[in-house]
Design a protein around this motif. Structure first.
Motif, short mmCIF file in Angstrom:
data_model
loop_
_atom_site.label_atom_id
_atom_site.label_comp_id
_atom_site.label_asym_id
_atom_site.label_seq_id
_atom_site.Cartn_x
_atom_site.Cartn_y
_atom_site.Cartn_z
N ASP A 1 0.87 -1.17 0.00
CA ASP A 1 0.00 0.00 0.00
C ASP A 1 0.91 1.21 0.00
N THR A 2 0.47 2.28 -0.66
CA THR A 2 1.31 3.48 -0.75
C THR A 2 0.45 4.72 -0.89
N THR A 3 1.04 5.83 -0.49
CA THR A 3 0.43 7.13 -0.76
C THR A 3 1.20 7.84 -1.87
N LEU A 4 2.19 7.17 -2.44
CA LEU A 4 2.96 7.75 -3.54
C LEU A 4 2.15 7.75 -4.82
N SER A 5 2.43 8.71 -5.69
CA SER A 5 1.80 8.72 -7.01
C SER A 5 2.39 7.59 -7.85
N ALA A 6 1.72 7.27 -8.93
CA ALA A 6 2.20 6.22 -9.83
C ALA A 6 3.60 6.55 -10.36
N VAL A 7 3.83 7.80 -10.70
CA VAL A 7 5.14 8.20 -11.23
C VAL A 7 6.23 8.03 -10.17
N ARG A 8 5.91 8.34 -8.93
CA ARG A 8 6.90 8.17 -7.83
C ARG A 8 7.17 6.69 -7.58
N VAL A 9 6.16 5.84 -7.74
CA VAL A 9 6.36 4.39 -7.61
C VAL A 9 7.32 3.92 -8.69
N LEU A 10 7.11 4.38 -9.92
CA LEU A 10 8.02 4.02 -11.01
C LEU A 10 9.43 4.53 -10.73
N ASP A 11 9.56 5.76 -10.27
CA ASP A 11 10.88 6.31 -9.94
C ASP A 11 11.59 5.42 -8.92
N ARG A 12 10.86 4.97 -7.92
CA ARG A 12 11.46 4.11 -6.89
C ARG A 12 11.86 2.77 -7.48
N ALA A 13 11.02 2.19 -8.33
CA ALA A 13 11.35 0.90 -8.97
C ALA A 13 12.64 1.02 -9.77
N LEU A 14 12.77 2.10 -10.54
CA LEU A 14 13.97 2.30 -11.36
C LEU A 14 15.21 2.53 -10.48
N ALA A 15 15.04 3.24 -9.38
CA ALA A 15 16.17 3.47 -8.47
C ALA A 15 16.64 2.16 -7.83
N ILE A 16 15.71 1.29 -7.50
CA ILE A 16 16.07 -0.01 -6.93
C ILE A 16 16.82 -0.83 -7.97
N GLU A 17 16.34 -0.85 -9.22
CA GLU A 17 17.06 -1.55 -10.28
C GLU A 17 18.48 -1.00 -10.42
N ASP A 18 18.62 0.31 -10.43
CA ASP A 18 19.94 0.94 -10.57
C ASP A 18 20.86 0.55 -9.42
N ALA A 19 20.32 0.44 -8.21
CA ALA A 19 21.13 0.07 -7.05
C ALA A 19 21.70 -1.34 -7.20
N TYR A 20 21.07 -2.17 -8.01
CA TYR A 20 21.54 -3.53 -8.25
C TYR A 20 22.19 -3.66 -9.63
N ALA A 21 22.73 -2.55 -10.11
CA ALA A 21 23.54 -2.51 -11.34
C ALA A 21 22.79 -3.03 -12.56
N ARG A 22 21.51 -2.73 -12.63
CA ARG A 22 20.72 -3.09 -13.81
C ARG A 22 21.30 -2.36 -15.01
N GLU A 23 21.69 -3.11 -16.02
CA GLU A 23 22.19 -2.51 -17.26
C GLU A 23 21.10 -2.55 -18.30
N ARG A 24 20.86 -1.41 -18.91
CA ARG A 24 19.85 -1.33 -19.96
C ARG A 24 20.54 -1.41 -21.31
N SER A 25 19.94 -2.15 -22.23
CA SER A 25 20.53 -2.28 -23.55
C SER A 25 19.42 -2.20 -24.60
N ASP A 26 19.83 -2.21 -25.85
CA ASP A 26 18.87 -2.19 -26.94
C ASP A 26 18.29 -3.58 -27.22
N VAL A 27 18.84 -4.61 -26.55
CA VAL A 27 18.37 -5.98 -26.73
C VAL A 27 17.10 -6.16 -25.90
#
Length: 189
Positions: A84-110
């Motif tokens: 449950d959250t009081t965050l907006s949808a965009v803030r939830v996405l921002d947090r999801a992306l930050a967590i991925e980045d913290a675990y060295a998620r590499e983005r590619s064109d594949v």
């Protein structure tokens, strides 16, 4: 995307007195690189530590075949997190992306390349969004057994807006390539 608050479920900000709606969020987490279980556990811990996010359930862990991935992709570990959250949808996405980045998620064109951590926002309350940056509900969740199977375990009565009950969606997709791993457990601390 507009954020229209549900007038029946609110939380008051203790500093400003501003009323904020509480929304149920569904997140799918997955990893097929590195210490897969540790990556998933780190995602759960990061969500638990996120202000204004209250984790309410974490599914069992599933080992799943890669979907639409390169031929040499390894199997994933997947789980679903309800919060449950009081965050907006965009803030939830921002947090999801930050967590991925913290675990060295590499983005590619594949498309669907192997990754240390994937945190997908499946639902944020009853929000519907066609914004390419954040489509809600997640546009492929209804056809992904690695999302539906763990979600059914922790919220069998749930419905995916525009697609129907998740149990019926799981019956339609089938469970080939999705195996529950009872020897692997994610902790909510």
């Amino acid at each position: 995307m507009t954020e229209v608050p549900n007038p029946h479920i609110v939380d008051a900000d203790t500093l400003t007195g501003e009323m904020r709606p509480i929304r149920r969020i569904v997140l799918s987490i997955g990893s097929n690189l590195g210490d897969r279980l540790a990556n998933l556990q780190g995602a759960v811990a990061a969500l638990v530590d996120t202000p204004d996010v209250w984790v309410t359930a974490v599914s069992p862990v599933y080992e799943t075949d890669p979907v639409d991935s390169p031929d040499d992709a390894e199997e994933f570990l997947n789980a679903v997190v309800l919060a449950d959250t009081t965050l907006s949808a965009v803030r939830v996405l921002d947090r999801a992306l930050a967590i991925e980045d913290a675990y060295a998620r590499e983005r590619s064109d594949v498309t669907n390349a192997p990754r240390t951590l994937d945190v997908d926002v499946i639902l944020v309350g009853d929000r519907i969004s066609e914004d390419p940056a954040l489509m809600l509900p997640h546009p492929r969740a209804h056809e992904r057994a690695f999302v539906l199977r763990p979600w059914v375990d922790i919220e069998p009565g749930a419905e995916l807006p525009g697609h129907g009950p998740i149990t019926a969606l799981l019956e339609k997709t089938g469970e080939v390539g999705v195996a529950r791993r009872d020897d692997l457990v994610l902790e909510v601390e």
